[in-house]
Design an enzyme around this catalytic site. Sequence first.
Site: not given
Ligand SMILES: Cc1cc2nc3c(=O)[nH]c(=O)nc-3n(C[C@H](O)[C@H](O)[C@H](O)COP(=O)(O)O)c2cc1C
Length: 378
Positions: A19, A178, A226
């Site tokens: 992701s 955003y 997204r």
């Molecule tokens: C450090 C970090 C940075 C993230 N940056 C983005 C990003 O640039 N774009 C986005 O759509 N989501 C971003 N997210 C959200 C993740 O893509 C994801 O949707 C969210 O962490 C839930 O998934 P998980 O439970 O597997 O962590 C970020 C999450 C984390 C932890």
Amino acid sequence: MLLPLRVRGLALKNRIVVSPMAQYKARNGEVGDWHLVHLGARALGGAGLVMVEMTSPVPEGRITPGCPGLWNDAQQAAFRRIVDFVHGESSARIGLQLGHSGPKGSTQLGWEQIDEPLPSGNWPLLSASAVPYGPQNQVPQAMTRADMDAMTAAFVAATRRAAAAGFDWLELHGAHGYLLSAFICPLTNRRSDEYGGSLENRCRYPLEVFSAMRAAWPAERPMSVRISAHDWAPGGNTPDDAVAIARLFKEAGCDVIDVSSGQTTREARPVYGRMYQTPFADRIRNEVGMLTMAVGAISEADHANSIIGAGRADLCAIARPHLADPAWTLHEAARLQTRAVDWPNPYLSGRDQLYREIARQQAMQTAVQVAADPAEVP
Ligand SMILES: Cc1cc2nc3c(=O)[nH]c(=O)nc-3n(C[C@H](O)[C@H](O)[C@H](O)COP(=O)(O)O)c2cc1C
């Protein structure tokens, strides 16, 4: 989760996506050695698709001063180096997420005070309406028609650069409060023109941007969007609205909806839990009839296999587990003792030892269970 998937002309070897995750390590919007190692390691780690973090088409669209951009040749060349490594050394594919931070821009790095303004050097913000993200955040300017046209052109220019850099997949960020999300969410869009009011009106500008990008992006390469499928706040979008939003993007040529939620208002009260956003991906996939990517608290192969196997989504994006383990897919496959993954050639002896060790531990656990209660174990 290890079955291949074809989307337009692109063949993904499996259903696991790294992701997009902001790293806050870019300089002047340019990705560097950090990103090469970070994304390269995850491309070697078994996922079918590795997504680059949100990247802005203009300097003021970055979330923080450490976020990447794609508005000049040096930034394009820096991305090309990473794409070439992934294509040359792995069987993964690599995608870019383009987005503009809107009312959540000009904020601090993720490990500082996230979403709070910079101590100095803030830049002016744009949004759908003059609604700040929080009491400390700047009040953004509502976009004029001229701002909207210039921004669409910037998204198209960045799309052309992403194609030239060799990316296999392009995602438009329409979630998490955003810029484009601020148009879609009724709590942040107070416009009285044709871009505000009904859901169709609120989606009009994001759809204009998407359609212009789709026309500039090579026809054989997929595009996803997204969205925040639930604002988790009174008066906000609900999963019913998400189905309608997805239908509009499908009609505009979107291949996959990447189904996230929340982060559109500080009043949100999400209900977290294992796979908590998957019901929204399930509804979109099965009510609209389109591919979906589930994301959020999917942390084990059992989660991903049950989501894909039950037809609730087509891809599973996994974020934080990939921060803890770049080779999440390879390690989950080893636990399942399946060989349907490719390890990089230099790592094969590590693979063989890991499979033997896990097989030995599993045999010992079975032996202990049999000894404890022979009737319970088949
Ligand atoms: C450090 C970090 C940075 C993230 N940056 C983005 C990003 O640039 N774009 C986005 O759509 N989501 C971003 N997210 C959200 C993740 O893509 C994801 O949707 C969210 O962490 C839930 O998934 P998980 O439970 O597997 O962590 C970020 C999450 C984390 C932890």
